[in-house]
Design a protein around this motif. Structure first.
Motif, short mmCIF file in Angstrom:
data_model
loop_
_atom_site.label_atom_id
_atom_site.label_comp_id
_atom_site.label_asym_id
_atom_site.label_seq_id
_atom_site.Cartn_x
_atom_site.Cartn_y
_atom_site.Cartn_z
N HIS A 1 -37.20 16.59 2.04
CA HIS A 1 -35.76 17.15 1.79
C HIS A 1 -35.74 17.02 0.52
CE1 HIS A 1 -31.68 17.01 2.93
NE2 HIS A 1 -31.38 16.12 2.02
N ALA A 2 -35.94 16.20 -0.48
CA ALA A 2 -35.91 16.15 -1.80
C ALA A 2 -36.62 17.15 -2.49
CB ALA A 2 -36.41 14.64 -2.33
N GLN A 3 -37.62 17.53 -2.11
CA GLN A 3 -38.37 18.80 -2.66
C GLN A 3 -37.48 20.16 -2.36
OE1 GLN A 3 -42.10 17.48 -0.66
NE2 GLN A 3 -43.14 17.83 -2.46
N MET A 4 -37.11 20.21 -1.10
CA MET A 4 -36.34 21.25 -0.94
C MET A 4 -35.04 21.44 -1.64
SD MET A 4 -34.40 22.39 2.78
CE MET A 4 -33.18 20.90 2.33
N HIS A 5 -34.48 20.36 -1.85
CA HIS A 5 -33.38 20.56 -2.78
C HIS A 5 -33.69 20.78 -3.93
CE1 HIS A 5 -29.85 19.73 -0.45
NE2 HIS A 5 -30.56 18.95 0.24
N ALA A 6 -34.77 20.17 -4.64
CA ALA A 6 -35.30 20.45 -6.02
C ALA A 6 -35.68 22.05 -6.15
CB ALA A 6 -36.72 19.63 -6.33
#
Length: 204
Positions: free
Chosen positions: A129-134
């Motif tokens: 999820h964090a990687q997608m937002h990054a």
């Protein structure tokens, strides 16, 4: 030419839209890697979407490799990736972050929709999820305050891939990505989705 796979895959959809933009006629076979596994395996034993079948029977997989092949079926001026080295580098940057966003969104869809709740690993979900937002944050910064298309005056591959990545995520994970957080991406995708090639290739 045949394109195998369902349009709810952003990888299949980016190829289908690109073929329409390039003016390349093809047959779309709407096969699911889940529901039509055996039928799909007869075409490509790896059962991976998209699968592309050239007129001579050659089978290609991986959307970026398929698109590279298709780009070389048209004149250089029509290609969807820039030829100038600096412009191509910028295009690759945009496509790379868009593909990363797609990958991380799909991983979340699989985890939430296909894996039983008791087998879901929350730390891993949080990570992707964090990687997608990054990835979306990088794209937002790259396209903010830009007018027109991303690599010049006409629609090109970065435009298609960025728009498809955003639309897929909004459709499949609306609770995971607040459009207000990425206003440039939301506006850009909305503009792209009004084009005939996008309308004729609906996600749903």
């Amino acid at each position: 030419m045949q394109l195998i796979g369902m349009l709810d895959s952003p990888y299949v959809r980016r190829v289908a839209i690109s073929m329409a933009v390039l003016g390349l006629p093809f047959e779309h076979r709407n096969l699911s890697v889940f529901r039509h596994y055996d039928e799909f395996a007869k075409i490509n034993p790896v059962v991976k979407a998209p699968t592309f079948v050239e007129d001579d029977g050659t089978v290609l997989i991986e959307s970026s490799l398929i698109l590279d092949h298709l780009d070389h079926k048209v004149a250089p001026a029509q290609r969807l990736m820039p030829q100038d080295p600096a412009a191509r580098l910028h295009a690759l940057q945009l496509v790379g972050f868009a593909l990363a966003a797609m990958e991380k969104a799909i991983q979340q869809v699989y985890e939430r929709h296909l894996r039983p709740a008791e087998r879901q690993h929350e730390p891993w979900v949080d990570r992707v999820h964090a990687q997608m937002h990054a990835a979306f944050a990088q794209l937002e910064a790259l396209i903010a305050n830009r007018e027109g298309w991303l690599c010049g005056e006409r629609l090109m591959q970065p435009d298609i891939t960025v728009a498809v990545a955003w639309r897929f995520t909004q459709f499949m994970l609306p609770e995971a990505v607040d459009a207000a957080r990425y206003p440039a991406l939301a506006a850009f995708s909305e503009r792209a989705e009004t084009l005939p090639e996008f309308i004729a290739t609906p996600l749903d």
